[in-house]
Design a protein around this motif. Structure first.
Motif, mmCIF file in Angstrom:
data_model
loop_
_atom_site.group_PDB
_atom_site.id
_atom_site.type_symbol
_atom_site.label_atom_id
_atom_site.label_comp_id
_atom_site.label_asym_id
_atom_site.label_seq_id
_atom_site.Cartn_x
_atom_site.Cartn_y
_atom_site.Cartn_z
ATOM 1 N N HIS A 134 0.877 -1.175 0.000
ATOM 2 C CA HIS A 134 0.000 0.000 0.000
ATOM 3 C C HIS A 134 0.915 1.227 0.000
ATOM 4 O O HIS A 134 1.826 1.331 0.824
ATOM 5 C CB HIS A 134 -0.871 -0.039 1.260
ATOM 6 N N HIS A 135 0.647 2.148 -0.927
ATOM 7 C CA HIS A 135 1.543 3.306 -1.096
ATOM 8 C C HIS A 135 1.735 4.092 0.216
ATOM 9 O O HIS A 135 2.855 4.532 0.529
ATOM 10 C CB HIS A 135 0.950 4.201 -2.196
ATOM 11 N N ILE A 136 0.670 4.258 0.969
ATOM 12 C CA ILE A 136 0.764 5.031 2.223
ATOM 13 C C ILE A 136 1.596 4.267 3.264
ATOM 14 O O ILE A 136 2.345 4.856 4.038
ATOM 15 C CB ILE A 136 -0.641 5.338 2.782
ATOM 16 N N GLY A 138 4.070 2.524 2.482
ATOM 17 C CA GLY A 138 5.423 2.849 2.041
ATOM 18 C C GLY A 138 5.879 4.191 2.588
ATOM 19 O O GLY A 138 6.970 4.303 3.164
ATOM 20 N N HIS A 139 5.044 5.221 2.443
ATOM 21 C CA HIS A 139 5.440 6.553 2.943
ATOM 22 C C HIS A 139 5.762 6.491 4.442
ATOM 23 O O HIS A 139 6.734 7.094 4.899
ATOM 24 C CB HIS A 139 4.314 7.561 2.699
ATOM 25 N N VAL A 140 4.933 5.788 5.199
ATOM 26 C CA VAL A 140 5.172 5.678 6.656
ATOM 27 C C VAL A 140 6.532 5.013 6.898
ATOM 28 O O VAL A 140 7.329 5.476 7.721
ATOM 29 C CB VAL A 140 4.032 4.869 7.330
ATOM 30 N N VAL A 159 1.025 13.359 4.651
ATOM 31 C CA VAL A 159 0.648 14.554 3.885
ATOM 32 C C VAL A 159 1.287 14.476 2.501
ATOM 33 O O VAL A 159 2.492 14.627 2.356
ATOM 34 C CB VAL A 159 1.086 15.838 4.632
ATOM 35 N N SER A 160 0.461 14.211 1.494
ATOM 36 C CA SER A 160 1.045 14.070 0.154
ATOM 37 C C SER A 160 0.152 14.728 -0.875
ATOM 38 O O SER A 160 -0.811 15.420 -0.531
ATOM 39 C CB SER A 160 1.238 12.583 -0.170
ATOM 40 N N GLY A 161 0.462 14.492 -2.148
ATOM 41 C CA GLY A 161 -0.340 15.077 -3.214
ATOM 42 C C GLY A 161 -1.706 14.416 -3.328
ATOM 43 O O GLY A 161 -2.651 15.009 -3.830
ATOM 44 N N THR A 325 9.169 12.431 -0.871
ATOM 45 C CA THR A 325 8.364 12.295 -2.094
ATOM 46 C C THR A 325 8.481 10.856 -2.618
ATOM 47 O O THR A 325 9.280 10.058 -2.121
ATOM 48 C CB THR A 325 8.828 13.311 -3.157
ATOM 49 N N ASP A 326 7.673 10.555 -3.635
ATOM 50 C CA ASP A 326 7.558 9.162 -4.084
ATOM 51 C C ASP A 326 8.895 8.553 -4.499
ATOM 52 O O ASP A 326 9.675 9.170 -5.229
ATOM 53 C CB ASP A 326 6.577 9.086 -5.259
ATOM 54 N N ASN A 327 9.123 7.348 -4.041
ATOM 55 C CA ASN A 327 10.344 6.608 -4.365
ATOM 56 C C ASN A 327 10.063 5.125 -4.145
ATOM 57 O O ASN A 327 9.037 4.767 -3.550
ATOM 58 C CB ASN A 327 11.499 7.079 -3.473
#
Ligand code: KG4
Ligand code: ZN
Length: 360
Positions: A134-136, A138-140, A159-161, A325-327
């Motif tokens: 899940h992309h979120i 990943g961010h966490v 907090v993202s786009g 940011t996304d990676n």
């Protein structure tokens, strides 16, 4: 057919070298949920062996935002080269990889599909376990890379786009959304305000920079807290407030100070984010808060959140700028924890524009 595919999954999982220590597990991760085609190789859930990002920003800039169909086509053109580079820069071949990870949701479905199809093909061809991320999540997980001491439970302010969510990180793979935006995501609001101010795309970093020379209290934009105790967000009213302000000044032939507007808009949205994030940490009785997502690169957010956390004795974490940011590195870190918990996917995996944490 179903049996055949499930067998592929089982044999792939069995083929993973279970004798390896967790420190040596190597994940090849792919991310293509929006406008970055990215692949990375991560060892032991923390060590970055390669980190390749092919950004499409220059292409989408001319349209003032991401055009989904254009994004998918670019991903398709780029993905094989990006994956090959990730492997070669890591100095590895596919034999060294223990699992293939991919962002499966949420995001632009046509963009996600390119990553998912590539990851499934590689998992099948190389007989490796497939891990859907899940992309979120990943961010966490971007926070774990540099902060060895950070362990669940904690609250993550994402907090993202595409998202503004308060996430309860109960455990590495157990996440629950406590609140989210009911309209525009905060990054989306930044991008739209930047467009009306004629700053360019993506707007977040440009507003961040311009706001440093502006007065945060020049214009009193709406701070929307919604119902008492709500952890949801709504930024469209604040964004519309900026648009109306600019339009009315233009119609009256009056000038306005862009830096003041940028600073006042930024302060209005950040006040709400800081207050709700801190309130979530206190409500859960936690002591840690981790920022995540593209907007966590924002310098003023970091300052305001740090001040608020210091007052409440909360430890604040945020990823390095590149990891905000996304990676694909963050996807590899999340996948490592899923792999260690045996949470593999199968070749029926599909991309989803939207789904909660427990759906994939
Ligand atoms: O996490 P991300 O790369 O993609 C999504 O998952 O959406 O976030 C991109 C967003 C964009 O809206 C961009 O304007 C915003 O993050 N952003 C920032 C900053 N750097 C990137 N917003 C505010 N301040 C920044 N310094
Ligand atoms: Zn993102």
């Amino acid at each position: 057919m179903i049996d055949k595919i499930n067998n592929i999954r089982c044999s792939a999982v069995e083929s993973a070298d279970l004798q390896k220590s967790s420190e040596d597990i190597v994940v090849l991760a792919i991310e293509s949920s929006c406008d970055e085609t990215a692949a990375a190789v991560v060892r032991g859930g923390r060590h970055i062996l390669s980190d390749i990002i092919s950004s499409q920003i220059d292409i989408h800039k001319q349209f003032g935002g991401v055009v989904p169909e254009v994004a998918s086509r670019r991903h398709l053109e780029n993905i094989n080269g990006v994956v090959e580079r990730a492997l070669s820069e890591a100095g590895l071949t596919h034999d060294d990889i223990d699992a293939i990870a991919v962002t499966a949701c949420p995001g632009l479905v046509g963009a996600l599909l390119i990553g998912v199809a590539t990851a499934k093909a590689l998992a099948y061809a190389w007989k490796k376990p497939l891990i859907a991320v899940h992309h979120i999540h990943g961010h966490v997980c971007a926070n774990y890379i540099e902060h060895k001491e950070l362990k669940p439970p904690f609250i993550s302010m994402v907090v993202s786009g595409g998202h503004t969510s308060i996430v309860d990180v109960k455990d590495y793979n157990d996440l629950e959304t406590l609140g989210s935006t009911r309209d525009d995501a905060v990054g989306e609001a930044y991008d739209k305000v930047a467009r009306v101010l004629g700053l360019g795309y993506p707007g977040g970093p440009l507003i961040d920079r311009l706001a440093k020379s502006g007065d945060e209290y020049a214009v009193d934009f709406k701070r929307v807290y919604l119902e008492k105790d709500s952890l949801d967000f709504s930024f469209s009213g604040t964004k519309t407030g900026v648009l109306n302000y600019v339009n009315s000044r233009r119609q009256a032939g009056e000038s306005y100070n862009k830096a003041d507007l940028a600073a006042s808009f930024q302060r209005a949205v950040l006040d709400v984010i800081v207050k709700k994030a801190v309130s979530a940490v206190k409500r859960k009785g936690y002591k840690r808060l981790a920022l995540a997502g593209g907007v966590s690169a924002n310098s003023r957010l970091r300052e305001l959140m740090q001040d608020a956390c210091d007052k409440e004795n909360i430890e604040l974490y945020f990823p390095s700028l590149r990891m905000c940011t996304d990676n694909a590195v963050m996807i590899g870190v999340a996948a490592y924890h899923l792999f260690m918990a045996g949470q593999m996917s199968d070749l029926w995996l599909d991309a989803r524009a939207n789904a909660d944490f427990d759906v994939i």
